[in-house]
Design an enzyme around this catalytic site. Structure first.
Site, PDB file in Angstrom:
ATOM      1  N   HIS A 179      -7.855  -4.459  -1.955  1.00 26.19           N
ATOM      2  CA  HIS A 179      -6.610  -3.803  -1.573  1.00 26.19           C
ATOM      3  C   HIS A 179      -6.015  -4.427  -0.316  1.00 26.19           C
ATOM      4  CE1 HIS A 179      -3.746  -0.502  -1.698  1.00 26.19           C
ATOM      5  NE2 HIS A 179      -3.947  -0.283  -0.408  1.00 26.19           N
ATOM      6  N   ASP A 180      -6.856  -4.916   0.568  1.00 22.40           N
ATOM      7  CA  ASP A 180      -6.393  -5.497   1.827  1.00 22.40           C
ATOM      8  C   ASP A 180      -5.861  -6.918   1.690  1.00 22.40           C
ATOM      9  OD1 ASP A 180      -6.686  -3.327   3.451  1.00 22.40           O
ATOM     10  OD2 ASP A 180      -8.474  -4.042   4.499  1.00 22.40           O
ATOM     11  N   ASP A 201      -8.496  -5.386  -6.532  1.00 22.04           N
ATOM     12  CA  ASP A 201      -8.108  -4.130  -5.887  1.00 22.04           C
ATOM     13  C   ASP A 201      -8.630  -2.946  -6.692  1.00 22.04           C
ATOM     14  OD1 ASP A 201      -6.862  -1.961  -4.675  1.00 22.04           O
ATOM     15  OD2 ASP A 201      -4.943  -2.978  -4.448  1.00 22.04           O
ATOM     16  N   ARG A 234     -12.756   7.153   7.652  1.00 19.65           N
ATOM     17  CA  ARG A 234     -12.309   5.768   7.781  1.00 19.65           C
ATOM     18  C   ARG A 234     -13.377   4.798   7.271  1.00 19.65           C
ATOM     19  NH1 ARG A 234      -7.826   2.582   7.899  1.00 19.65           N
ATOM     20  NH2 ARG A 234      -8.159   0.694   9.147  1.00 19.65           N
ATOM     21  N   SER A 273       0.846  -1.192   0.000  1.00 17.24           N
ATOM     22  CA  SER A 273       0.000   0.000   0.000  1.00 17.24           C
ATOM     23  C   SER A 273       0.889   1.254   0.000  1.00 17.24           C
ATOM     24  CB  SER A 273      -0.951  -0.054   1.204  1.00 17.24           C
ATOM     25  OG  SER A 273      -1.936   0.946   1.133  1.00 17.24           O
TER      26      SER A 273
END
Length: 330
Positions: free
Chosen positions: A307-308, A278, A200, A139
């Protein structure tokens, strides 16, 4: 490692454990690309393992930092990858993790991945580490890894970059721009922490994939007691659990979108890793970056975690990292 320059470095040992914390004060001449000076010019580092082992940096998303592996009372953000018996093992490597600039309370806002790379290079100078065996970054940490390798091509042998590319995708910048405006709006109305909470929540949507949300939150019906949909309850909980100083969040979010690197300048043996789902860093961008790096390779991972994937796909990510840092010199 040299600790003789007392004005530049301090060390906290943890007797009985394999790690130490080192705080390196950046010199007065250190300036950001923007021309600003830092009001808190210090980079905080944690080292696991012996300094005699090959040095490997492990760096992650903007919420990560020096607590990369588990320690007594602390949960490492990448404990499934870094630690005893893991892909990056302190019995084999000197593991270096660090907190991104800015530190809490910092006034400067225009910090780039180049600034992170140059601060890190200075810290490595102070620690008498001339060359890294590897830089493993995911990332935002992957962006910093690419920038470090481009700015200091002789200082890193191997590069493993996960969920990152040579520049931010415009669609991802659009989402982060909304997050920043949410925080700024909330701050101007006296609720900065609430702004970070909402930002968030929005970020969590982009970190995962539609496939995972479908699998995890179907059937999509509201909770009878709260009248909230399960996915909304999840996001609300993630927002409440998140703690980052608002100005630091704004700075690091902006830094992602400022990121640019010239891949052709990189000399390190490089493996780029991306998840097919992603949405923040599309696999096409990961492939393009790999092709632009001399000898660069790309590994595509099929994952529902988007993405994680670098946090969730332990087996695949661990194997990819191992293939880079453990293989013999070419």
């Amino acid at each position: 490692m040299n600790t003789s320059t007392k004005s530049s470095i301090s060390r906290e040992l943890h007797p009985g454990h394999d790690y130490c914390d080192i705080n390196v004060v950046l010199p007065s001449w250190f300036k950001l690309e923007s021309g600003e000076s830092l009001s808190a010019p210090q980079i905080n580092i944690r080292i696991h393992g012996s300094a005699e082992h090959p040095a490997v940096i492990a760096s992650g998303g903007i919420s990560s930092g020096r607590i990369v592996a588990d320690t007594p009372g602390e949960k490492g953000w990448w404990a499934n990858i870094a630690g005893a018996g893991r892909a990056i093992d302190p019995d084999d490597f000197c593991i270096i993790a660090f907190d991104f600039l800015p530190n809490d309370g910092e006034r400067a806002r225009g910090i780039t991945t180049a600034d992170q790379a140059h601060a890190l290079a200075y810290a490595l100078d102070i620690l008498k580490i001339d060359q890294l065996h590897a830089f493993v970054g995911a990332s935002y940490g992957g962006m910093v890894a690419l920038k470090f390798a481009a700015e200091f091509p002789e200082r890193v042998k191997k590069l493993c970059v996960i969920s990152a590319s040579d520049k931010a995708h415009p669609a991802a910048t659009a989402i982060r721009g909304i997050q920043r405006r949410v925080i700024e709006f909330a701050t101007n109305n006296g609720n900065a922490a609430g702004g970070v909470n909402l930002a968030r929540q929005l970020a969590m949507i982009t970190y995962r994939s539609a496939e995972e949300f479908e699998t995890r939150f179907s059937p999509n019906v509201p909770n009878k007691e709260t009248d909230l949909f399960p996915v909304c309850e999840y996001l609300t909980a993630r927002g409440r659990a998140y703690a980052m100083e608002p100005t630091r969040y704004l700075t690091l979010s902006h830094s992602i979108d400022l990121h640019r690197v010239a891949p052709e300048r990189i000399k390190a043996e490089t493996l780029m890793v991306g998840a097919t789902t992603d949405s923040l860093v599309p696999i096409a961008d990961v492939n393009r970056t790999a092709l632009a790096i001399p000898g660069g390779r790309c590994l595509e991972i099929n994952s529902i975690f988007g993405h994680d994937a670098f946090l969730k796909e332990t087996a695949a990510i661990g194997a990819a990292i191992t293939s880079v840092i453990n293989e013999s010199e070419q």
